[in-house]
Design an enzyme around this catalytic site. Sequence first.
Site, mmCIF file in Angstrom:
data_model
loop_
_atom_site.group_PDB
_atom_site.id
_atom_site.type_symbol
_atom_site.label_atom_id
_atom_site.label_comp_id
_atom_site.label_asym_id
_atom_site.label_seq_id
_atom_site.Cartn_x
_atom_site.Cartn_y
_atom_site.Cartn_z
ATOM 1 N N GLY A 82 0.826 -1.203 0.000
ATOM 2 C CA GLY A 82 0.000 0.000 0.000
ATOM 3 C C GLY A 82 0.858 1.250 0.000
ATOM 4 C CB ALA A 83 1.171 4.232 -1.105
ATOM 5 C CD GLU A 103 6.254 -0.765 4.098
ATOM 6 O OE1 GLU A 103 5.242 -1.148 4.700
ATOM 7 O OE2 GLU A 103 6.452 0.422 3.807
HETATM 8 C C1 5RP Z 1 3.390 0.772 6.193
HETATM 9 C C2 5RP Z 1 3.025 1.429 4.909
HETATM 10 C C3 5RP Z 1 1.632 1.218 4.401
HETATM 11 O O1 5RP Z 1 1.704 0.730 3.110
HETATM 12 C C4 5RP Z 1 0.914 2.531 4.404
HETATM 13 O O2 5RP Z 1 0.984 3.075 5.722
HETATM 14 C C5 5RP Z 1 -0.534 2.368 3.977
HETATM 15 O O3 5RP Z 1 -1.240 1.711 4.972
HETATM 16 P P1 5RP Z 1 -2.765 1.300 4.822
HETATM 17 O O4 5RP Z 1 -2.841 0.242 3.784
HETATM 18 O O5 5RP Z 1 -3.113 0.778 6.196
HETATM 19 O O6 5RP Z 1 -3.561 2.524 4.476
HETATM 20 O O7 5RP Z 1 3.799 2.081 4.277
HETATM 21 O O8 5RP Z 1 4.685 1.137 6.611
#
Ligand code: 5RP
Length: 217
Positions: A82-83, A103
């Site tokens: 994700g991001a 990551e």
């Molecule tokens: C974790 C990340 C996640 O990909 C980012 O925080 C997005 O999180 P979510 O899918 O809960 O919205 O970088 O370190």
Amino acid sequence: MTQDEMKKAAAWAALQYVEAGTVVGVGTGSTVNHFIDALGSIKDTIKGAVSSSEASTEKLKALGIEVFELNDVSDLDIYVDGADEINAHNQMIKGGGAALTREKIVAAVARQFVCIVDNTKHVDVLGQFPLPVEVIPMARSYVARELLKLGGDPVYRQGVVTDNGNVILDVHGLSITQAAELEEKINQIVGVVTNGLFAQRGANIVITGTPEGPQIK
Ligand code: 5RP
């Protein structure tokens, strides 16, 4: 459609990029948790996974998916993650879950980065979401002073220790127009392990969950 339903739709759509018999790179977060559930549904067709966090490892193992050490895997077809923010150039801010360093390492090995997001994550300019920076604990105050010089407002993420035993500074107040340059500049500060800009290695495929269904770019 809720934000979580959009995350889930994007995550399940990523299954189409998973080749049978391969090891899959797996990120961290609530969107990835849906992807891990999706992987569980095809677990007998894949070899296993490489994980970017203890949390994802635990979830993968609970579903019966074998988790390999990255050092024991010579190549990865895809890394799915994700991001926190993504721009039109597929550059991202990541690290909301404090897993940014692992990551970035797994993403570096993979041939393709498949980014799964809901439609709230798209931005014109990165930086509204505070940029996470993983720092060696004894360098925290020094790195914070250096980040101030770059125009940011670093805030210590209290009570968080990364899987690597380090701390996180969240840098507020940045408007990031030159993401690749800033990524490099911050990484050059002594004591920084890495920062949450994924610009030099952005996403290759972006799957966005929307009320109209998952959109792929
Ligand atoms: C974790 C990340 C996640 O990909 C980012 O925080 C997005 O999180 P979510 O899918 O809960 O919205 O970088 O370190």
